[in-house]
Design an enzyme around this catalytic site. Structure first.
Site, PDB file in Angstrom:
ATOM      1  N   CYS A 126       0.811  -1.225   0.000  1.00 49.19           N
ATOM      2  CA  CYS A 126       0.000   0.000   0.000  1.00 49.19           C
ATOM      3  C   CYS A 126       0.840   1.270   0.000  1.00 49.19           C
ATOM      4  O   CYS A 126       0.317   2.361  -0.209  1.00 49.19           O
ATOM      5  CB  CYS A 126      -0.951  -0.013   1.193  1.00 49.19           C
ATOM      6  SG  CYS A 126      -2.032  -1.441   1.132  1.00 49.19           S
ATOM      7  N   HIS A 266      -3.620   6.690   3.026  1.00 54.77           N
ATOM      8  CA  HIS A 266      -4.001   5.434   2.380  1.00 54.77           C
ATOM      9  C   HIS A 266      -5.392   5.052   2.882  1.00 54.77           C
ATOM     10  O   HIS A 266      -5.676   5.118   4.072  1.00 54.77           O
ATOM     11  CB  HIS A 266      -2.979   4.355   2.729  1.00 54.77           C
ATOM     12  CG  HIS A 266      -3.413   2.981   2.340  1.00 54.77           C
ATOM     13  ND1 HIS A 266      -3.816   2.674   1.060  1.00 54.77           N
ATOM     14  CD2 HIS A 266      -3.518   1.834   3.062  1.00 54.77           C
ATOM     15  CE1 HIS A 266      -4.149   1.392   1.017  1.00 54.77           C
ATOM     16  NE2 HIS A 266      -3.981   0.853   2.216  1.00 54.77           N
ATOM     17  N   ASN A 296     -10.536  -0.477  -0.344  1.00 56.33           N
ATOM     18  CA  ASN A 296      -9.073  -0.396  -0.359  1.00 56.33           C
ATOM     19  C   ASN A 296      -8.561  -0.907  -1.707  1.00 56.33           C
ATOM     20  O   ASN A 296      -8.609  -2.105  -1.979  1.00 56.33           O
ATOM     21  CB  ASN A 296      -8.527  -1.241   0.800  1.00 56.33           C
ATOM     22  CG  ASN A 296      -7.006  -1.196   0.908  1.00 56.33           C
ATOM     23  OD1 ASN A 296      -6.333  -0.666   0.029  1.00 56.33           O
ATOM     24  ND2 ASN A 296      -6.482  -1.758   1.977  1.00 56.33           N
TER      25      ASN A 296
HETATM   26  O1  UT7 Z   1      -4.125  -1.802   3.149  1.00 51.29           O
HETATM   27  C1  UT7 Z   1      -3.386  -2.685   3.891  1.00 51.29           C
HETATM   28  C2  UT7 Z   1      -3.470  -2.369   5.290  1.00 51.29           C
HETATM   29  N1  UT7 Z   1      -4.628  -2.994   5.889  1.00 51.29           N
HETATM   30  C3  UT7 Z   1      -5.266  -2.400   6.856  1.00 51.29           C
HETATM   31  O2  UT7 Z   1      -4.926  -1.293   7.209  1.00 51.29           O
HETATM   32  C4  UT7 Z   1      -6.377  -3.154   7.562  1.00 51.29           C
HETATM   33  C5  UT7 Z   1      -6.261  -2.951   9.031  1.00 51.29           C
HETATM   34  N2  UT7 Z   1      -7.264  -3.643   9.827  1.00 51.29           N
HETATM   35  C6  UT7 Z   1      -8.571  -3.335   9.787  1.00 51.29           C
HETATM   36  O3  UT7 Z   1      -9.003  -2.482   9.063  1.00 51.29           O
HETATM   37  C7  UT7 Z   1      -9.487  -4.052  10.752  1.00 51.29           C
HETATM   38  O4  UT7 Z   1      -8.709  -4.788  11.681  1.00 51.29           O
HETATM   39  C8  UT7 Z   1     -10.518  -5.014  10.062  1.00 51.29           C
HETATM   40  C9  UT7 Z   1     -11.549  -4.178   9.323  1.00 51.29           C
HETATM   41  C10 UT7 Z   1      -9.770  -5.920   9.094  1.00 51.29           C
HETATM   42  C11 UT7 Z   1     -11.256  -5.842  11.110  1.00 51.29           C
HETATM   43  O5  UT7 Z   1     -11.872  -5.013  12.058  1.00 51.29           O
HETATM   44  P1  UT7 Z   1     -11.709  -5.322  13.619  1.00 51.29           P
HETATM   45  O6  UT7 Z   1     -12.552  -4.341  14.320  1.00 51.29           O
HETATM   46  O7  UT7 Z   1     -10.238  -5.299  13.927  1.00 51.29           O
HETATM   47  O8  UT7 Z   1     -12.346  -6.756  13.741  1.00 51.29           O
HETATM   48  P2  UT7 Z   1     -11.675  -8.088  14.292  1.00 51.29           P
HETATM   49  O9  UT7 Z   1     -10.581  -8.541  13.410  1.00 51.29           O
HETATM   50  O10 UT7 Z   1     -11.370  -7.889  15.714  1.00 51.29           O
HETATM   51  O11 UT7 Z   1     -12.875  -9.117  14.158  1.00 51.29           O
HETATM   52  C12 UT7 Z   1     -13.987  -9.021  15.005  1.00 51.29           C
HETATM   53  C13 UT7 Z   1     -14.972 -10.100  14.640  1.00 51.29           C
HETATM   54  C14 UT7 Z   1     -14.363 -11.501  14.506  1.00 51.29           C
HETATM   55  O12 UT7 Z   1     -15.274 -12.417  15.060  1.00 51.29           O
HETATM   56  P3  UT7 Z   1     -15.017 -13.031  16.514  1.00 51.29           P
HETATM   57  O13 UT7 Z   1     -13.722 -13.770  16.411  1.00 51.29           O
HETATM   58  O14 UT7 Z   1     -14.961 -11.858  17.451  1.00 51.29           O
HETATM   59  O15 UT7 Z   1     -16.219 -13.902  16.711  1.00 51.29           O
HETATM   60  C15 UT7 Z   1     -14.318 -11.719  13.009  1.00 51.29           C
HETATM   61  O16 UT7 Z   1     -14.417 -13.073  12.650  1.00 51.29           O
HETATM   62  O17 UT7 Z   1     -15.575  -9.796  13.381  1.00 51.29           O
HETATM   63  C16 UT7 Z   1     -15.544 -10.981  12.552  1.00 51.29           C
HETATM   64  N3  UT7 Z   1     -15.499 -10.562  11.164  1.00 51.29           N
HETATM   65  C17 UT7 Z   1     -16.614 -10.315  10.451  1.00 51.29           C
HETATM   66  N4  UT7 Z   1     -17.926 -10.356  10.776  1.00 51.29           N
HETATM   67  C18 UT7 Z   1     -18.795 -10.003   9.817  1.00 51.29           C
HETATM   68  C19 UT7 Z   1     -14.420 -10.368  10.378  1.00 51.29           C
HETATM   69  N5  UT7 Z   1     -14.808  -9.986   9.147  1.00 51.29           N
HETATM   70  C20 UT7 Z   1     -16.174  -9.941   9.173  1.00 51.29           C
HETATM   71  C21 UT7 Z   1     -17.139  -9.602   8.213  1.00 51.29           C
HETATM   72  N6  UT7 Z   1     -18.436  -9.634   8.592  1.00 51.29           N
HETATM   73  N7  UT7 Z   1     -16.830  -9.216   6.963  1.00 51.29           N
END
Ligand code: UT7
Length: 341
Positions: A126, A266, A296
């Site tokens: 990125c 970004h 993204n």
């Molecule tokens: O461009 C490259 C750089 N990338 C980034 O900058 C991305 C950085 N990270 C993020 O933007 C965030 O961490 C995410 C958007 C990827 C995830 O958000 P989060 O608030 O950190 O969620 P999490 O990873 O803590 O997941 C929370 C829950 C999980 O379920 P459990 O384990 O708590 O039951 C995931 O399985 O949300 C679940 N989950 C979803 N639920 C519904 C993950 N993806 C989804 C989804 N829909 N699409």
């Protein structure tokens, strides 16, 4: 080897070099969160609240990054009143090259008819676009090139697993381009800082398909040619490093955040972008933001968000602009510009 967390003095080019035009291109197909929630176990509410994304663009089969990149470049050349023949070089910034080789820059060169240009691909995930910009500026400043096109183009749907809700909702396809040339003295790129820390590699990567783990039927069956991400680890590093490197850009050039006209982060997650803007004490109206509609697009987020902000008249000649990126590697970078046109 760990990263030295201190930042040194201003990095300046021998000549004033800057962006003189921009362009963008997205495929037509819009995929909204409701459509995605029929494909994986997700919901519009989850995606909007966690990322700020409402919809994204997907290519049709048979379309590669070079197709998007060539169209974005065509727009940038047209805005500048140049012909493709006027280019000396093309830097194609992408993590999704059409093929491992030849380079995507060669395919863009031929599609755009840039008969005099050489070029190469640059992959810092990125951060590719701003690393590409500083590279292009170096070529212009040294006198090696007069005009260089920097093209950020990615077809993220080619490496996002359509069955993985953790990643498929986050990414989109698109391209943005910028023309880099010598500009009026005192304008253009004032400073930049770029960093890499390979300890971040396990948190965002594509395990197979490279030299370490070439493609086999097993790697394909295991979806190892898709994005693997530890979202929270990337998230916390992205907020800290994008805000810090932007602050370094302002502080070491004596620019008050109040005088910053446009912050172009970004576009990975609206929460990351807003947190970075808050740490810079910057009102959100002065942040470029297109994540709701395009998600993204990796190398294309900064040039497209910039292009759209310029179209809205958010920046005029002489205004201070900061770019900030963070991505796989980990790689991150900042750039301070005094807008040249
Ligand atoms: O461009 C490259 C750089 N990338 C980034 O900058 C991305 C950085 N990270 C993020 O933007 C965030 O961490 C995410 C958007 C990827 C995830 O958000 P989060 O608030 O950190 O969620 P999490 O990873 O803590 O997941 C929370 C829950 C999980 O379920 P459990 O384990 O708590 O039951 C995931 O399985 O949300 C679940 N989950 C979803 N639920 C519904 C993950 N993806 C989804 C989804 N829909 N699409």
């Amino acid at each position: 080897m760990t990263q030295d967390s201190s930042y040194g003095p201003t990095r300046r080019y021998a000549k004033s070099v800057g962006i003189t035009a921009t362009g963008q291109y997205y495929p037509e197909r819009i995929v909204d969160n409701h459509e995605l929630s029929k494909m994986v176990d997700t919901s519009n509410e989850w995606i909007v609240s966690r990322t700020g994304i409402h919809e994204r663009r997907w290519v049709e089969p048979g379309v590669g990054s070079s197709d998007l990149g060539a169209k974005a470049l065509e727009m940038a050349l047209e805005r500048r009143g140049l012909k493709a023949d006027d280019l000396d070089a093309i830097v194609a910034c992408t993590v999704t090259p059409d093929m491992l080789f030849p380079c995507t820059a060669a395919l863009i060169q031929t599609k755009s008819g840039a008969s005099r240009a050489y070029g190469f691909d640059l992959n810092a995930a990125c951060s590719s676009f701003i690393f590409g910009l500083s590279t292009a500026a170096g070529l212009v400043s040294s006198g090696a090139c007069k005009r260089v096109a920097v093209v950020g183009c990615d077809v993220m749907t080619s490496i996002a697993d359509k069955k993985d809700r953790n990643t498929i909702v986050l990414f989109g396809d698109g391209a943005g381009a910028a023309i880099v040339e010598e500009v009026e003295e005192g304008l253009g790129i004032l400073d930049f800082e770029h960093r890499l820390d390979g300890r971040g590699a396990p948190f965002l990567y594509m395990p197979a398909g490279g030299s370490l783990k070439p493609a086999t039927a097993e790697t394909v069956a295991a979806n190892e040619h898709c994005i693997h991400q530890h979202g929270q680890e990337v998230y916390k590093n992205a907020v800290r490093d994008m805000a810090e490197i932007s602050r370094v850009m302002l502080d070491r050039n004596g620019v008050d955040p109040k005088d910053l006209k446009l912050f172009v982060p970004h576009q990975a997650n609206n929460r990351i972008m807003e947190a970075a803007a808050k740490r810079l004490e910057l009102p959100l109206e002065r942040m470029a933001n297109n994540i709701a509609y395009y998600a993204n697009t990796t190398s294309a987020t900064i040039p497209t968000a910039l292009h759209q902000s310029l179209e809205k008249g958010m920046v005029k000649k002489g205004d201070y602009v900061v770019f900030a990126a963070f991505g796989a590697g980990f790689s991150w970078g900042g750039m301070l510009l005094k807008w040249a046109y």
